[in-house]
Design an enzyme around this catalytic site. Structure first.
Site, mmCIF file in Angstrom:
data_model
loop_
_atom_site.group_PDB
_atom_site.id
_atom_site.type_symbol
_atom_site.label_atom_id
_atom_site.label_comp_id
_atom_site.label_asym_id
_atom_site.label_seq_id
_atom_site.Cartn_x
_atom_site.Cartn_y
_atom_site.Cartn_z
ATOM 1 N N CYS A 185 42.426 23.174 0.398
ATOM 2 C CA CYS A 185 43.566 24.020 0.964
ATOM 3 C C CYS A 185 43.096 24.709 1.993
ATOM 4 C CB CYS A 185 43.992 24.763 -0.250
ATOM 5 S SG CYS A 185 42.826 26.196 -0.808
ATOM 6 N N GLU A 239 38.161 20.501 -7.601
ATOM 7 C CA GLU A 239 37.148 20.934 -6.179
ATOM 8 C C GLU A 239 36.139 21.925 -6.769
ATOM 9 O OE1 GLU A 239 35.582 22.417 -2.822
ATOM 10 O OE2 GLU A 239 36.406 23.513 -4.269
ATOM 11 N N HIS A 293 44.187 29.226 3.755
ATOM 12 C CA HIS A 293 43.081 30.602 4.285
ATOM 13 C C HIS A 293 43.279 30.953 5.454
ATOM 14 C CE1 HIS A 293 41.493 30.754 0.327
ATOM 15 N NE2 HIS A 293 41.329 29.541 0.334
ATOM 16 N N ARG A 307 47.751 26.322 -5.553
ATOM 17 C CA ARG A 307 47.328 26.798 -6.753
ATOM 18 C C ARG A 307 47.745 28.422 -7.230
ATOM 19 N NH1 ARG A 307 44.920 23.533 -4.204
ATOM 20 N NH2 ARG A 307 44.380 21.768 -4.967
ATOM 21 N N CYS A 338 40.225 24.982 -8.298
ATOM 22 C CA CYS A 338 39.473 24.823 -6.879
ATOM 23 C C CYS A 338 38.267 26.045 -6.925
ATOM 24 C CB CYS A 338 40.375 25.040 -5.909
ATOM 25 S SG CYS A 338 39.406 25.011 -4.445
ATOM 26 N N CYS A 345 37.420 27.703 -3.287
ATOM 27 C CA CYS A 345 38.344 28.717 -3.083
ATOM 28 C C CYS A 345 38.258 30.065 -3.949
ATOM 29 C CB CYS A 345 39.816 28.310 -3.354
ATOM 30 S SG CYS A 345 40.670 27.721 -2.051
ATOM 31 N N CYS A 373 37.437 26.548 2.051
ATOM 32 C CA CYS A 373 37.943 25.362 1.210
ATOM 33 C C CYS A 373 38.040 24.265 1.862
ATOM 34 C CB CYS A 373 39.053 25.585 0.163
ATOM 35 S SG CYS A 373 39.569 24.388 -0.842
ATOM 36 N N SER A 397 42.364 30.597 -7.345
ATOM 37 C CA SER A 397 41.510 29.939 -8.460
ATOM 38 C C SER A 397 40.604 31.284 -9.106
ATOM 39 C CB SER A 397 40.841 28.848 -8.258
ATOM 40 O OG SER A 397 41.337 27.680 -8.138
HETATM 41 NI NI1 NFE Z 1 40.609 25.324 -2.494
HETATM 42 FE FE1 NFE Z 1 43.000 27.169 -2.842
HETATM 43 C C1 NFE Z 1 44.635 26.934 -3.247
HETATM 44 C C2 NFE Z 1 43.556 28.756 -2.199
HETATM 45 S S1 NFE Z 1 42.850 27.524 -5.145
HETATM 46 S S2 NFE Z 1 42.613 24.957 -3.081
HETATM 47 O O1 NFE Z 1 46.020 26.419 -3.482
HETATM 48 O O2 NFE Z 1 43.639 29.849 -1.898
HETATM 49 O O3 NFE Z 1 42.019 28.950 -5.215
#
Ligand code: NFE
Ligand code: MG
Length: 566
Positions: A64, A14, A68, A478, A545, A548, A61, A501
């Protein structure tokens, strides 16, 4: 002579990631990881109502989204010291687990398997032998000769019509591809089946969240799922059992397909247990509370330093000062104004772009540090922490994975082999297997609590005058995600997201310590510099990702693409 390779963009991830590395004598020397986009959601939040922050952060994101929103409401609740009802914790947990199962399945089959599985070689397979291999690993009904023959026919048909589509640009026939045609066919069949099962997991998310991506059912103070077993539209018996049905089908897929595939294919590539360790400091946070006050958790958190499991130190709660005090971010090598390293409550986000320069600033990603050290986050961190702390589910599934892989490889494998590229992929399957059990447990806890007559889902937050601050953690697919909020007179004064990430993809810091992606590439073999498949194996093992990582997008872009890959 050393040769410089740039992969830009890295695909099957991503977001926008660029990776540069030097190759000398068939091995990678130094490496640089660069995020090439910027957006600035943290800045947008200043001055807003803390109750709506989760709606904005969820847009960080597209992969995911849920994570958030969860971290955001937890941060505001932490600042207010607000305890939410048990039903709300459990409903959030079910969303988290179902989303994570979808995410881990998609990562293995759709994002990473094609680094190890040669799709074109599957055309040469004997479907009966593929079925025999598959049936020796699992009782999955989708492992029949007929199924594998049908998949092979489909594949032949695509090739004959020149319609390989997303499969058309892979590194097929690369010397690092080692699987037999039969195992390749098995993996391609499961690749296609995985598309259905990841969807079933998301259906459970959507029933609770009203839609996905971007669930609608959160609130600071709980969830917006009214519970009434006798009415048609709220959360009722019908919906609860529909969720259970979806989860059960995903649990079967994880335990009978994903987990054995990873263990067996891992055993066939056992040499990759020796590459890609990189940063061996690990960080995980506890998640999936089983009580309203969030004192007991089904996922363990803690730190491990220098790859030594005996250094494990548990993070016991969402108020643990060991976590809160030790997180900082450095911008010494990132495109932001200054060169500081600060605690998230004190940070700013002031973009200042310069041309990519590996000796100065070269990434939009900040560099998070724990007690000043780079840390690896993600399923591997959680599995190692869980293993070291004796978490029953994690120990069971880790041992099972090492046993199957060891049998295939003809070697005895200890948990130490998990410090590797392959270890990261194995740990994700181990975590998914543990989550599959937890999903049904938490469904049972929710059903039992509702059965007792408890229908509470929300408590109203009240904001004091003056300043309060808090942080919310979540163990996302992640890895460790934390949101940090400073609230002044009921409005957001500062908001910082320190994201999985970002921990893994971040650049060097003021002390020139490389981040986990950069460190993990060092020493990887590169058989064909023009086709750097091995570097992709290691980078993909983290499941990058970048949206993110940077919470951002920059229309200007940065660099020339020297290598384009599937
Ligand atoms: Ni955009 Fe995320 C996950 C988060 S990774 S996928 O899992 O928070 O940085
Ligand atoms: Mg941030």
């Amino acid at each position: 002579m050393s040769k410089r390779i740039t992969i830009d963009p890295v695909t099957r991830i991503e977001g926008h990631l660029r990776v540069d590395f030097e190759v000398d004598g068939g091995k990678i020397g130094k490496a640089w990881s660069s995020g090439t986009m910027w957006r600035g959601i943290e800045t947008i939040l200043q001055g807003r109502d803390p109750r709506e922050a989760w709606i904005f952060t969820q847009r960080i994101c597209g992969v995911c989204t849920t994570v958030h929103s969860v971290a955001s409401v937890r941060a505001v609740e932490n600042a207010l010291n607000l305890e939410i009802p048990l039903n709300a914790q459990l409903i959030r947990n079910l969303v988290i687990v179902a989303h994570a199962l979808h995410d881990h399945i998609v990562h293995f089959y759709q994002l990473c398997a094609l680094d190890w599985v040669d799709v074109v070689s599957a055309l040469k397979a004997d479907p009966a032998r593929s079925a025999a291999v598959a049936q020796s690993l699992s009782e999955w009904p989708g492992n029949s000769v007929q199924e594998f023959r049908a998949v092979q026919e489909r594949l032949k048909d695509y090739v004959a019509r020149g319609q390989l589509g997303i499969f058309s640009n892979g590194y097929w026939g690369h010397p690092a591809m080692k699987l037999s045609p039969e195992v390749n066919l098995l993996a391609v069949a499961h690749y296609l089946q995985a598309l259905d099962f990841q969807r079933f997991a998301l259906k459970a998310v959507a029933i609770l969240g009203s839609k996905t991506p971007n669930i609608q059912n959160l609130a600071v103070g709980g969830v917006a799922n009214a519970i009434n077993l006798d009415a048609a539209s709220p959360l009722n018996m019908n919906k609860l059992f529909e969720i259970k049905e979806q989860l059960e089908s995903v649990v079967r897929f994880v335990q009978q397909v994903y987990f054995p595939d990873v263990a067996a294919i891992g055993g066939m590539y056992a040499e990759w247990l020796g590459y890609g360790a990189g940063v061996k400091n690990y960080l995980a946070v506890p998640d999936l509370p089983t009580d309203a006050a969030a004192t007991q958790f089904d996922l363990p958190g803690g730190t491990i330093m220098n790859g030594d499991l005996s250094t494990v130190k548990a993070i016991k709660s969402w108020k643990d000062e060991y976590f809160e005090k030790n997180v900082t971010e450095s911008i010494a090598r990132s495109y932001y104004d200054g060169d500081w390293q600060k605690h998230p409550y004190e940070e700013t986000t002031d973009p200042k772009y310069n041309a990519w320069d590996p000796d100065k600033k070269y990434s939009w990603v900040k560099a998070p540090r724990f007690d000043g050290k780079p840390m690896q986050v993600g399923p591997l961190s959680q599995v190692l922490v869980g293993y070291a702390l004796g978490d029953q589910r994690i120990v069971k599934w880790s041992n099972r994975c090492l046993e199957i892989a060891g049998k295939v490889a003809g070697a005895k494998l200890s948990p130490a082999v998990l410090h590797s590229t392959l270890g990261r992929i194995a740990a994700r399957a181990i975590r998914a297997a543990a989550l599959s059990e937890i999903s049904l447990k938490h469904w049972g806890l929710l059903a039992a609590n509702i059965g007792k007559g408890d229908t509470a889902v929300y408590v109203e937050p009240r904001f004091p005058s003056g300043t309060v601050r808090g942080y919310g953690v979540h163990e996302a697919p992640r890895g460790v995600l934390s949101h940090w909020v400073v609230i002044e007179n009921g409005k957001i004064k500062n908001y910082q997201a320190v994201v999985p990430s970002t921990w893994n993809a971040g650049p060097r810091d003021g002390k020139d310590q490389p981040g986990p992606y950069e460190a993990s590439l060092v020493g990887n073999p590169i058989a064909v510099p023009e086709k750097p498949l091995e570097a992709l194996r290691t980078i993909h093992s983290f499941d990058p990702c970048l949206a993110c990582a940077i919470h951002a997008h920059d229309a200007e872009g940065t660099e020339i693409a020297q290598v384009k890959v599937l």
